[in-house]
Structure formats: C-alpha cells, structure tokens
Design a protein around this motif. Structure first.
Motif, short mmCIF file in Angstrom:
data_model
loop_
_atom_site.label_atom_id
_atom_site.label_comp_id
_atom_site.label_asym_id
_atom_site.label_seq_id
_atom_site.Cartn_x
_atom_site.Cartn_y
_atom_site.Cartn_z
N ILE A 94 11.53 1.20 9.01
CA ILE A 94 12.33 0.48 8.00
C ILE A 94 13.34 -0.45 8.69
CG2 ILE A 94 14.17 0.81 6.28
CD1 ILE A 94 12.65 3.33 5.32
N VAL A 95 14.05 0.07 9.68
CA VAL A 95 15.07 -0.73 10.37
C VAL A 95 14.43 -1.92 11.09
CG1 VAL A 95 16.77 -0.66 12.25
CG2 VAL A 95 16.66 1.23 10.60
N THR A 96 13.29 -1.65 11.71
CA THR A 96 12.63 -2.72 12.47
C THR A 96 12.09 -3.79 11.52
OG1 THR A 96 12.06 -1.09 14.15
CG2 THR A 96 10.89 -3.19 14.24
N LEU A 97 11.47 -3.37 10.42
CA LEU A 97 10.97 -4.34 9.42
C LEU A 97 12.11 -5.25 8.95
CD1 LEU A 97 8.61 -2.43 6.95
CD2 LEU A 97 8.09 -4.55 8.19
N ALA A 98 13.28 -4.64 8.74
CA ALA A 98 14.40 -5.41 8.21
C ALA A 98 14.90 -6.45 9.21
CB ALA A 98 15.54 -4.46 7.83
N LEU A 99 14.81 -6.13 10.49
CA LEU A 99 15.41 -7.00 11.51
C LEU A 99 14.40 -7.90 12.22
CD1 LEU A 99 17.95 -4.35 12.76
CD2 LEU A 99 18.55 -6.59 11.87
N MET A 118 6.00 0.81 19.71
CA MET A 118 4.86 0.74 18.80
C MET A 118 5.25 0.06 17.50
SD MET A 118 2.87 4.38 19.17
CE MET A 118 1.61 3.93 17.98
N VAL A 119 6.39 0.45 16.94
CA VAL A 119 6.81 -0.12 15.66
C VAL A 119 7.18 -1.60 15.82
CG1 VAL A 119 8.58 0.02 13.85
CG2 VAL A 119 7.46 2.09 14.64
N ALA A 120 7.75 -1.96 16.95
CA ALA A 120 8.01 -3.39 17.21
C ALA A 120 6.71 -4.16 17.11
CB ALA A 120 8.66 -3.58 18.58
N ALA A 121 5.65 -3.61 17.69
CA ALA A 121 4.34 -4.28 17.62
C ALA A 121 3.82 -4.34 16.18
CB ALA A 121 3.34 -3.57 18.52
N PHE A 122 3.99 -3.24 15.43
CA PHE A 122 3.54 -3.24 14.02
C PHE A 122 4.21 -4.38 13.25
CE2 PHE A 122 3.45 1.75 13.81
CZ PHE A 122 2.41 1.77 14.70
N CYS A 123 5.50 -4.56 13.54
CA CYS A 123 6.30 -5.49 12.75
C CYS A 123 6.32 -6.89 13.34
CB CYS A 123 7.74 -4.97 12.62
SG CYS A 123 7.84 -3.35 11.84
N GLY A 124 5.63 -7.08 14.44
CA GLY A 124 5.62 -8.40 15.07
C GLY A 124 6.96 -8.78 15.67
N LEU A 240 14.26 -1.68 1.58
CA LEU A 240 12.94 -1.61 2.20
C LEU A 240 12.28 -0.24 2.06
CD1 LEU A 240 13.57 -3.58 5.44
CD2 LEU A 240 11.47 -3.76 4.14
N ARG A 241 13.08 0.75 1.67
CA ARG A 241 12.54 2.10 1.56
C ARG A 241 11.61 2.18 0.36
NH1 ARG A 241 13.65 6.47 -1.29
NH2 ARG A 241 15.32 5.40 -2.41
N LEU A 242 10.40 2.67 0.54
CA LEU A 242 9.50 2.80 -0.61
C LEU A 242 10.07 3.87 -1.55
CD1 LEU A 242 6.06 2.53 1.24
CD2 LEU A 242 7.28 0.75 -0.04
N PRO A 243 9.97 3.65 -2.87
CA PRO A 243 10.75 4.46 -3.82
C PRO A 243 10.59 5.98 -3.66
CG PRO A 243 9.54 2.71 -4.95
CD PRO A 243 9.19 2.59 -3.51
N TYR A 244 9.40 6.44 -3.39
CA TYR A 244 9.17 7.90 -3.39
C TYR A 244 8.79 8.39 -1.99
CZ TYR A 244 9.00 6.78 -8.34
OH TYR A 244 9.30 6.32 -9.59
N ASN A 245 9.47 7.87 -0.98
CA ASN A 245 9.06 8.18 0.40
C ASN A 245 9.27 9.65 0.79
OD1 ASN A 245 11.88 7.77 0.41
ND2 ASN A 245 11.87 7.19 2.57
N VAL A 246 10.21 10.33 0.12
CA VAL A 246 10.42 11.75 0.42
C VAL A 246 9.92 12.55 -0.78
CG1 VAL A 246 12.09 13.55 1.02
CG2 VAL A 246 12.37 11.23 1.94
#
Ligand SMILES: *Cc1c(COP(=O)(O)O)cnc(C)c1O
Length: 355
Positions: A94-99, A118-124, A240-246
């Motif tokens: 979530i943090v990486t997507l936002a930034l 890995m997440v940096a790569a996912f998010c470009g 950015l958090r999907l509504p029902y993530n937990v």
C-alpha cells in the motif's frame, strides 16, 4: 496472439515467485514462527467465537473494534493515524503504491527483507539497495551519500533487520530521519523480542511511520499487520486500502487473542530466554560464526552452507539457506528460535553435519 511475455511488465518477467519450502513432517525453523500453540482455554474460546462469526456478511470495512484493541495493546495514541493490512506485506505494498510516482525511488539497506525490493518491482518504483558493512551494521557515510544522490521518496528500515537479526545504531537512524527527503518506515516486525521502537518519535517527526505485525508474536496464520504515524500520511494510505482487506475471522480472532496478550507475551519471553541459551551454544561450535540478534532468529556462517543446509534437511530440520541471496551473506544460514526440544534437535543435527 500476443504472448504473456510481450505484455507483462519486464520487471515482473525478470522475477521469480516468492519461494516457500515444503515443510511437512519437518522441524520447521525457517520462517520465524512462534512454535507454541495458543493456551487451551483461549483456543476453546476462540473456537466458540469464530463458530458464531457472521461469515455471510462482509467484515467491518474499518476494523473498528480491532483497531481500538491494537491502540490499547500497543499504546498508539489517539492523535496518530492507524492502518491495518493483510499482514505487513500488504502494508508495504500500500505504501509503495502510494509513493511510486514516475521517477520516484525506494531505498533500503542490503541484505534486508526481500519484500521491499519485490514490491518496488510490482509497483514499478525505482529501487536502490545500500549495502551494510560486512558485520551488518549500518554504513552511515554510504547511506548518507545514497540519500543525497537518489533523494528517495521512501526508505524502509527493518528494525531489527531480517535476515541479519541486529538492531541498527539508533543515532545513525536518527541521522537518516533528519536528512531523508521522503517517508521513512520503521519495520518493527520483531518488536516482541527486543522492546526497541520508534513509537515514541511518531508525530514528532513528520516523515516517520512505524509498521508492526502480529505474525512473529504467534499469530502468523491470521495475516494482520499495522502502520501507525502522522494522520496526514495515514489518511492517504487509507484510500489505497481495499475495503475488506482484513477478513471477519481475523478481526474477531486478533481482537480476542490480543485481549489476552499476556499469554503471547509469556511465549515471547520463553522464546527470548531460549535465544539466550541457543546463541552461545551455536557460537561455541567449531566452524560456526553466529551473529548478534535482537529477534527470534539467529544468522550464522559456516564453511559450506549448502552442505550443512542439506545435511540438516536430511535429518528433518528445515532452516533457511541465505548463502546465495546476497554477496554479504555468503555461506550464511538462518534458524528460528524454536521450543527447547526443537533447538536441541537442531543443535545435535548441526553437530552431526559439521563433524
Ligand atoms: C516477517 C516480516 C514481515 C512480514 O510480516 P507479515 O505481517 O507476516 O506480512 C515484515 N517485515 C519483516 C522485516 C519481517 O521479517
């Protein structure tokens, strides 16, 4: 017909999926899990509560009861923002997507938690890894130079670090907080095993947020992590958090078990005591170099890591072979602190393989 290789992002094509070793029937010391089950009374209570959970309904999208519990148990003041995630892995995402704006950079130290890169790569997002010293301490001059050069929008610091186990020098991290032009995330996944935290600096430093998880405390199966910090940052991440993530079961179970957090803290204390016994026993073995740890695992170096890893596996012990993951980790293995019986089995199997 276009092929996947023509359409999938090149950074994804270049990756391999996160690998989890099969562990059926083995002494499982590869993933920093708490080896102890819930106390019987709590397990009973949990069964009754979960059996009545309204799983036909969507969960509370705000996890309100759970967040109140987390604030109370972790001591997170009301004026700070709080975000919950499906594990802290999701919060990293979530943090990486936002930034991850075009041209923005994530910086982390190496070797560290592989999920950041890995997440940096996912998010470009561009990723810069700053090597630690050979003893895994922070190379502050090098870190300062990298921050000046790359102006990272986001810095992840695992405190203590995984897979090395050490806590970085606090003054060095304060210096990094002073000069960082972007957000700094203190990833405190191993807080239950050391009590060191940046919690008290939250709010006084506008660019600092703190991430925790219940995974290493004994609830890895629930998948629950959290991020706390200034509400201007947290409010954006919340979008950015999907509504029902937990999910319903996790919200209920975590709320219930954290209501009796003393039971988990006793287990963490037992793990810490066992660490103080296991570390010197490991370090005393000829041909083993054990690195200092503030977590529930120990990194150690041997002459031939692959041979030792395979030898342990043949004897029913699964640990983590990090030997080929980073140049600073040559011939390094990592074991989780298990129960006294598990640690004994690990030590005697290790002695056999080293003989
Ligand atoms: C295990 C670990 C996490 C992941 O925690 P989850 O909440 O289980 O996703 C995060 N950071 C570090 C440094 C870890 O070692």
């Amino acid at each position: 017909m276009t092929t996947p290789a023509q359409l999938i992002k090149p950074e994804i094509l270049a990756m391999s999926a996160y690998h989890v070793s099969p562990s059926a029937g083995m002494v499982k010391l590869d993933a920093m899990e708490n080896p102890y089950p819930l106390p019987e009374r709590l397990a009973q209570l949990l069964g009754e509560r979960l059996g009545r959970a309204p799983i036909n309904r969507y969960p509370d999208p705000h996890s309100a009861a759970l967040k109140d519990r987390l604030r109370e148990v972790l001591g997170i003041p009301a004026e700070l923002g709080l975000l919950v995630g499906n594990g802290s892995d999701e919060i990293i995402q979530i943090v990486t997507l936002a930034l991850a704006q075009p041209g923005a950079t994530m910086l982390a130290f190496e070797p560290s938690f592989v999920m950041y890169q890995m997440v940096a790569a996912f998010c470009g997002m561009k990723y810069v890894g700053v090597p630690l010293n050979a003893d895994f301490t922070l190379d502050l001059p090098r870190a300062e130079a990298a921050i000046r050069e790359h102006r990272p929008a986001l810095i992840f610091v695992a405190y203590p670090n995984n897979p090395t186990g050490n806590l970085f020098d606090r003054a060095g991290l304060e210096r990094i907080l002073d000069m960082a032009p972007g957000l700094v995330v203190s990833d405190e996944a191993y807080f239950p095993f050391n009590d060191e935290s940046f919690l008290r600096s939250l709010g006084t430093r506008p660019n600092l947020v703190m991430m925790r998880t219940v995974s290493k405390l004994g609830l890895a199966g629930l998948r629950l992590g959290l991020l706390a910090g200034p509400s201007d940052w947290l409010g954006e991440f919340e979008k950015l958090r999907l509504p029902y993530n937990v999910n319903v079961l996790t919200q209920l179970a975590a709320d219930l078990v954290l209501g009796e957090v003393e039971a988990l803290r006793e287990q963490a204390a037992a793990i810490r005591a066992e660490r103080e016994r296991l570390w010197p026993a490991l370090a005393a073995l000829a041909g083993v170099e054990a690195f200092p740890t503030a977590a529930n695992f120990i990194l150690f170096r041997v002459a031939q890591a692959d041979r030792v890893f395979d030898g342990l596996k043949q004897r029913g012990i699964l640990i983590k072979n990090l030997s080929h993951s980073h140049s600073l980790l040559a011939n390094c293995l990592r074991t989780t602190v298990g129960t006294p019986q598990e640690n004994e089995r690990f030590l005697s199997a290790l002695k056999e393989t080293l003989a």
